[in-house]
Design an enzyme around this catalytic site. Sequence first.
Site, PDB file in Angstrom:
ATOM      1  CB  CYS A 193      15.485  10.807  10.750  1.00 56.24           C
ATOM      2  SG  CYS A 193      15.433   9.377  11.431  1.00 56.24           S
TER       3      CYS A 193
ATOM      4  CB  CYS B 273      22.482   6.935  10.808  1.00 57.93           C
ATOM      5  SG  CYS B 273      22.158   7.674  12.228  1.00 57.93           S
TER       6      CYS B 273
ATOM      7  CG  HIS C 192      13.685   5.252  11.136  1.00 54.72           C
ATOM      8  ND1 HIS C 192      15.341   5.466  11.160  1.00 54.72           N
ATOM      9  CD2 HIS C 192      13.642   4.575  11.869  1.00 54.72           C
ATOM     10  CE1 HIS C 192      15.188   3.959  11.843  1.00 54.72           C
ATOM     11  NE2 HIS C 192      13.723   3.328  11.536  1.00 54.72           N
TER      12      HIS C 192
ATOM     13  CG  ASP D  84      20.803   4.080  10.025  1.00 53.35           C
ATOM     14  OD1 ASP D  84      20.475   5.014  10.507  1.00 53.35           O
ATOM     15  OD2 ASP D  84      19.449   3.685  10.210  1.00 53.35           O
ATOM     16  CB  SER D  85      21.170   3.674  14.606  1.00 54.85           C
ATOM     17  OG  SER D  85      20.226   3.894  13.932  1.00 54.85           O
TER      18      SER D  85
ATOM     19  CD  GLU E 207      13.329   1.028  13.704  1.00 53.37           C
ATOM     20  OE1 GLU E 207      13.065  -0.050  14.461  1.00 53.37           O
ATOM     21  OE2 GLU E 207      14.134   1.043  12.605  1.00 53.37           O
TER      22      GLU E 207
HETATM   23  N1  DGL Z   1      18.924   6.459  12.308  1.00 50.13           N
HETATM   24  C1  DGL Z   1      18.313   7.671  12.521  1.00 50.13           C
HETATM   25  C2  DGL Z   1      18.628   8.640  12.299  1.00 50.13           C
HETATM   26  O1  DGL Z   1      18.568   8.866  10.735  1.00 50.13           O
HETATM   27  C3  DGL Z   1      17.136   7.359  13.311  1.00 50.13           C
HETATM   28  C4  DGL Z   1      16.920   6.214  14.300  1.00 50.13           C
HETATM   29  C5  DGL Z   1      17.712   6.813  15.669  1.00 50.13           C
HETATM   30  O2  DGL Z   1      17.723   7.298  16.438  1.00 50.13           O
HETATM   31  O3  DGL Z   1      19.135   5.467  15.661  1.00 50.13           O
HETATM   32  O4  DGL Z   1      18.286   9.725  12.497  1.00 50.13           O
END
Ligand code: DGL
Length: 271
Positions: free
Chosen positions: A186, A73, A188, A10-11, A152
Site C-alpha cells: 500500500c 494505489c 501509505h 491514488d485514492s 493520515e
Molecule cells: N492508497 C491505498 C492503497 O495503496 C490505501 C488507501 C485506501 O484504502 O484507499 O491501497
Amino acid sequence: MDNRPIGVFDSGLGGLTAVRELARIMPEEDLVYFGDTGRVPYGGRSRETIIRYARQDVAFLSTFRPKAIVVACGTVSTTALDVLKTEWAVPIFGVVEPAARAAARCTKSGRVGLIGTKATIRSGAYERALDALRPGTRVVARACPLLVPLVENGRYQPGDIVAETVVAEYLSPIREETVDTLMLGCTHYPLLKPLIARYMGPEVTLVDVGEQCAKWVAGQLSGQGLRSGRTVPGKHRFFVSDDSGDFAALASAFLGEDVGGEVKEIDITVY
Ligand code: DGL
C-alpha cells in the site's frame, strides 16, 4: 522522445510516495497527480465501487493527454488494473508486477510477507504474480486496515505507542512465519518503514511498492522511447477531490518536500 506528462493517481495522498520516486528518477518529466481525497479510503470498498472510482480517476487524468498513467494505489492496482487496461489505449502501470518482481529477486527462503488493504489482500493479485515469477513462493498475507488512518493522522514515527502497538498486532503472525521479505502493498506504508523495519528486524527486506513501480515505469518509458527530452526540471501539478485545508502539510510528509506545484480541487464525479 515524448514531452507529454505522466499521470499518477491514488485514492488519496499515499501515491505521493510514488511521485517522490518518479520525480527523483525522472526529474525532467511533467507529472500530473490526482488524489481522490474526497472518497478515500478505497481499501474497504467493493470491487465494483473501486472499479467505478478508478474509471473516473483515469478519465480525469486522460484530459491531460498523458503518455502513461501510473496507478500509485495498491488497492486499484490489485482490483481494477486489468479492467482499466482493456478500456484505455494509454499505457497504464500498476504496482503489483514491479513489486512482485522485486520480492521474487529478494527472497532466498521463498517465504514472503504481504500487507495491504482488505481489497488488496482479497484480490490475491500478489500471490498470482509471485507464483508466475517464482513458483512455490509462500505468501503470508495480512490486511491492515488501521495503518492508513494512522499514517493520515501523522502517527507513523518510531516510538509512537499507538503505531507500535498496531504494527506489532498486525505483523506478529508474519514475523512468526520467518519471512525474509515483506511487501508493503500500500502506498501509505513507506512512511511506516522505519517502524516496520525495527519490528521485523534487519534480516527482513522491505519492498516498497511505489518505489519499485517508479523504477519499472522509468525503464518501460525508456524502452519505448517515451522519455522527455527536456533538460530542465518538469512541472508538477496536483489535483484533489476535496481539500480540507491541510493538503499541503500532509502531502509534504508523503513527498518528503514541500508541494511546489499548483494544487487544485476538482469534482471527480463528473468524469
Ligand atoms: N492508497 C491505498 C492503497 O495503496 C490505501 C488507501 C485506501 O484504502 O484507499 O491501497
